[in-house]
Design a protein around this motif. Sequence first.
Motif, PDB file in Angstrom:
ATOM      1  N   PRO A  31       8.902 -10.194   5.679  1.00 12.46           N
ATOM      2  CA  PRO A  31       8.725  -9.252   6.758  1.00 12.46           C
ATOM      3  C   PRO A  31       7.969  -7.976   6.419  1.00 12.46           C
ATOM      4  CG  PRO A  31      11.208  -8.942   6.022  1.00 12.46           C
ATOM      5  CD  PRO A  31      10.419 -10.108   5.167  1.00 12.46           C
ATOM      6  N   PRO A  32       7.541  -7.246   7.556  1.00 13.30           N
ATOM      7  CA  PRO A  32       6.853  -5.983   6.907  1.00 13.30           C
ATOM      8  C   PRO A  32       7.980  -4.995   6.245  1.00 13.30           C
ATOM      9  CG  PRO A  32       5.984  -6.668   9.226  1.00 13.30           C
ATOM     10  CD  PRO A  32       7.172  -7.540   8.716  1.00 13.30           C
ATOM     11  N   GLN A  33       7.547  -4.532   5.180  1.00 11.34           N
ATOM     12  CA  GLN A  33       8.107  -3.468   4.709  1.00 11.34           C
ATOM     13  C   GLN A  33       7.998  -1.990   4.942  1.00 11.34           C
ATOM     14  OE1 GLN A  33      11.162  -4.632   2.822  1.00 11.34           O
ATOM     15  NE2 GLN A  33      10.819  -6.622   3.536  1.00 11.34           N
ATOM     16  N   ARG A  34       8.669  -0.881   5.013  1.00  9.47           N
ATOM     17  CA  ARG A  34       8.152   0.237   5.161  1.00  9.47           C
ATOM     18  C   ARG A  34       7.795   0.621   3.644  1.00  9.47           C
ATOM     19  NH1 ARG A  34       8.606   4.334   8.491  1.00  9.47           N
ATOM     20  NH2 ARG A  34       9.882   3.306   9.961  1.00  9.47           N
ATOM     21  N   ASN A  35       6.649   1.405   3.925  1.00  4.80           N
ATOM     22  CA  ASN A  35       5.785   1.814   2.650  1.00  4.80           C
ATOM     23  C   ASN A  35       6.467   3.359   2.553  1.00  4.80           C
ATOM     24  OD1 ASN A  35       4.194   2.742   0.720  1.00  4.80           O
ATOM     25  ND2 ASN A  35       2.349   1.974   1.706  1.00  4.80           N
ATOM     26  N   THR A  36       7.253   3.423   1.118  1.00  8.13           N
ATOM     27  CA  THR A  36       7.992   4.718   1.156  1.00  8.13           C
ATOM     28  C   THR A  36       6.825   5.830   0.734  1.00  8.13           C
ATOM     29  OG1 THR A  36       8.221   4.030  -1.294  1.00  8.13           O
ATOM     30  CG2 THR A  36      10.120   3.559   0.364  1.00  8.13           C
ATOM     31  N   GLN A  37       5.903   5.358  -0.042  1.00  7.52           N
ATOM     32  CA  GLN A  37       4.663   6.587  -0.198  1.00  7.52           C
ATOM     33  C   GLN A  37       3.741   6.625   0.897  1.00  7.52           C
ATOM     34  OE1 GLN A  37       2.830   4.189  -3.498  1.00  7.52           O
ATOM     35  NE2 GLN A  37       4.475   4.973  -4.890  1.00  7.52           N
ATOM     36  N   GLY A  38       4.024   6.316   2.123  1.00  5.06           N
ATOM     37  CA  GLY A  38       3.266   6.648   3.351  1.00  5.06           C
ATOM     38  C   GLY A  38       2.078   5.552   3.601  1.00  5.06           C
ATOM     39  N   PRO A  39       1.545   5.697   4.732  1.00  4.91           N
ATOM     40  CA  PRO A  39       0.510   4.962   5.054  1.00  4.91           C
ATOM     41  C   PRO A  39      -0.535   4.771   3.897  1.00  4.91           C
ATOM     42  CG  PRO A  39       1.011   6.417   6.924  1.00  4.91           C
ATOM     43  CD  PRO A  39       1.838   6.791   5.559  1.00  4.91           C
ATOM     44  N   ASP A  40      -0.845   3.203   3.594  1.00  2.77           N
ATOM     45  CA  ASP A  40      -1.992   3.095   2.669  1.00  2.77           C
ATOM     46  C   ASP A  40      -3.326   3.146   3.453  1.00  2.77           C
ATOM     47  OD1 ASP A  40      -3.636   2.054   1.037  1.00  2.77           O
ATOM     48  OD2 ASP A  40      -2.446   0.130   0.663  1.00  2.77           O
ATOM     49  N   PRO A  41      -4.001   4.141   2.582  1.00  2.00           N
ATOM     50  CA  PRO A  41      -5.246   4.471   3.671  1.00  2.00           C
ATOM     51  C   PRO A  41      -6.352   3.105   3.487  1.00  2.00           C
ATOM     52  CG  PRO A  41      -5.257   5.476   1.209  1.00  2.00           C
ATOM     53  CD  PRO A  41      -3.976   5.058   1.628  1.00  2.00           C
ATOM     54  N   TYR A  42      -6.281   2.356   2.466  1.00  3.88           N
ATOM     55  CA  TYR A  42      -6.995   1.120   2.379  1.00  3.88           C
ATOM     56  C   TYR A  42      -6.711  -0.030   3.339  1.00  3.88           C
ATOM     57  CZ  TYR A  42      -8.940   2.988  -1.865  1.00  3.88           C
ATOM     58  OH  TYR A  42      -9.604   3.861  -2.847  1.00  3.88           O
ATOM     59  N   ALA A  43      -5.366   0.020   3.481  1.00  4.42           N
ATOM     60  CA  ALA A  43      -4.556  -0.959   4.752  1.00  4.42           C
ATOM     61  C   ALA A  43      -5.148  -0.349   5.940  1.00  4.42           C
ATOM     62  CB  ALA A  43      -3.204  -1.196   4.372  1.00  4.42           C
ATOM     63  N   ILE A  44      -5.126   0.874   6.319  1.00  2.00           N
ATOM     64  CA  ILE A  44      -5.586   1.266   7.592  1.00  2.00           C
ATOM     65  C   ILE A  44      -6.858   1.074   7.839  1.00  2.00           C
ATOM     66  CG2 ILE A  44      -5.994   3.570   8.733  1.00  2.00           C
ATOM     67  CD1 ILE A  44      -3.412   4.592   7.647  1.00  2.00           C
ATOM     68  N   LEU A  45      -8.034   1.004   6.756  1.00  2.00           N
ATOM     69  CA  LEU A  45      -9.275   0.656   6.849  1.00  2.00           C
ATOM     70  C   LEU A  45      -9.619  -0.871   6.892  1.00  2.00           C
ATOM     71  CD1 LEU A  45     -11.425   3.529   5.341  1.00  2.00           C
ATOM     72  CD2 LEU A  45     -10.469   3.451   7.427  1.00  2.00           C
ATOM     73  N   GLY A  46      -8.611  -1.649   6.503  1.00  2.00           N
ATOM     74  CA  GLY A  46      -8.718  -3.221   6.339  1.00  2.00           C
ATOM     75  C   GLY A  46      -9.471  -3.400   5.349  1.00  2.00           C
ATOM     76  N   ILE A  47      -9.471  -2.798   4.234  1.00  2.00           N
ATOM     77  CA  ILE A  47     -10.104  -3.177   2.879  1.00  2.00           C
ATOM     78  C   ILE A  47      -9.469  -3.146   1.718  1.00  2.00           C
ATOM     79  CG2 ILE A  47     -12.518  -2.029   3.837  1.00  2.00           C
ATOM     80  CD1 ILE A  47     -11.666   0.340   2.675  1.00  2.00           C
ATOM     81  N   GLN A  48     -10.049  -3.964   0.789  1.00  3.36           N
ATOM     82  CA  GLN A  48      -9.255  -4.104  -0.528  1.00  3.36           C
ATOM     83  C   GLN A  48      -9.486  -2.518  -1.315  1.00  3.36           C
ATOM     84  OE1 GLN A  48      -7.250  -6.608  -1.359  1.00  3.36           O
ATOM     85  NE2 GLN A  48      -7.737  -7.428   0.778  1.00  3.36           N
ATOM     86  N   ARG A  49      -8.730  -2.551  -2.172  1.00  2.00           N
ATOM     87  CA  ARG A  49      -8.741  -1.168  -3.077  1.00  2.00           C
ATOM     88  C   ARG A  49     -10.051  -1.420  -4.011  1.00  2.00           C
ATOM     89  NH1 ARG A  49      -5.135   2.689  -3.501  1.00  2.00           N
ATOM     90  NH2 ARG A  49      -3.216   2.334  -2.150  1.00  2.00           N
ATOM     91  N   ASP A  50     -10.553  -2.629  -4.156  1.00  2.06           N
ATOM     92  CA  ASP A  50     -11.751  -2.616  -5.166  1.00  2.06           C
ATOM     93  C   ASP A  50     -12.876  -2.777  -4.595  1.00  2.06           C
ATOM     94  OD1 ASP A  50     -11.437  -5.209  -4.060  1.00  2.06           O
ATOM     95  OD2 ASP A  50     -11.569  -6.177  -5.823  1.00  2.06           O
ATOM     96  N   ALA A  51     -13.010  -2.388  -3.030  1.00  8.32           N
ATOM     97  CA  ALA A  51     -14.145  -2.420  -2.264  1.00  8.32           C
ATOM     98  C   ALA A  51     -15.014  -1.334  -2.879  1.00  8.32           C
ATOM     99  CB  ALA A  51     -13.781  -2.064  -0.768  1.00  8.32           C
TER     100      ALA A  51
END
Length: 268
Positions: free
Chosen positions: A195-215
């Motif tokens: 299941p989706p898990q709550r991100n305790t560090q807040g929204p992931d900016p890379y996930a929001i933009l739909g990209i990988q961190r190595d982009a």
Amino acid sequence: MNFTATLIGAVLGMWITHNLLGAIVGGALGFMFDASRQQQRRRTPAQGGYIAPLFALIGAVAKADGRVSEAEIAIAERLMARMGLDQDDRRTAIDAFNQGKQPEFDATAVIDELRHWVGHRRDHAFPVIDVVIETVLAEGNPSPEKMALLRQLAFALRVSDMELMALMAMKGYAWNAGAGGRAHGGRANGGGYVPPQRNTQGPDPYAILGIQRDADDRAIKRAYRKLISEHHPDRLGDLPEDMRRRAESRASEINAAYERIKAERGFT
């Protein structure tokens, strides 16, 4: 299909030109009008436009794990209030919600109605999905049955798993669509549901933009421009006010994510 305009066009064409070619041209123009009117009629769901199918789907999502919780009922009530529904539309929404939570209810038909209402407007698809996500996440990490309905809706509205992951990230949840197998038409395929898990560090900016961190920086800028063009409130036209506010909120999340990445990477 009604061919009234086609016949009128043919008669007028013959009357104006006094030849068969004029009748054919007039009939063709009338046919185009009839086809356009028929397409518009198919796009408009009955029973209060988008309200009935949307709240029926919300009811189905709430019931998908076997019970409807107080939190899910509260979300539906808040949504009615935010939409500013009048007495008749509110009754439509309540009846649809109650219908959707029946054990034998099949959500496929109302998802199809929502697909017709959205048409090819991706900027309308995202607010609809955003509304349903609220119910999916009402009790925290959702069941596979709820996620299956959400993915079925996204599939019907031509929204990819990657885009759905970005919408979940805006809600503060991390979700790997591939972890539990693919879905065809929204129905789970394979085991190992995560299941989706709550991100305790807040929204992931890379996930929001739909990209990988190595982009690279160019890919990040390209993803940002594409997203902000799809979610910008100025493009929404006659979208209901509550859904317009959701689009404004998503645009703010996208801008904030982009600014965070720019600050981390040091580019402008």
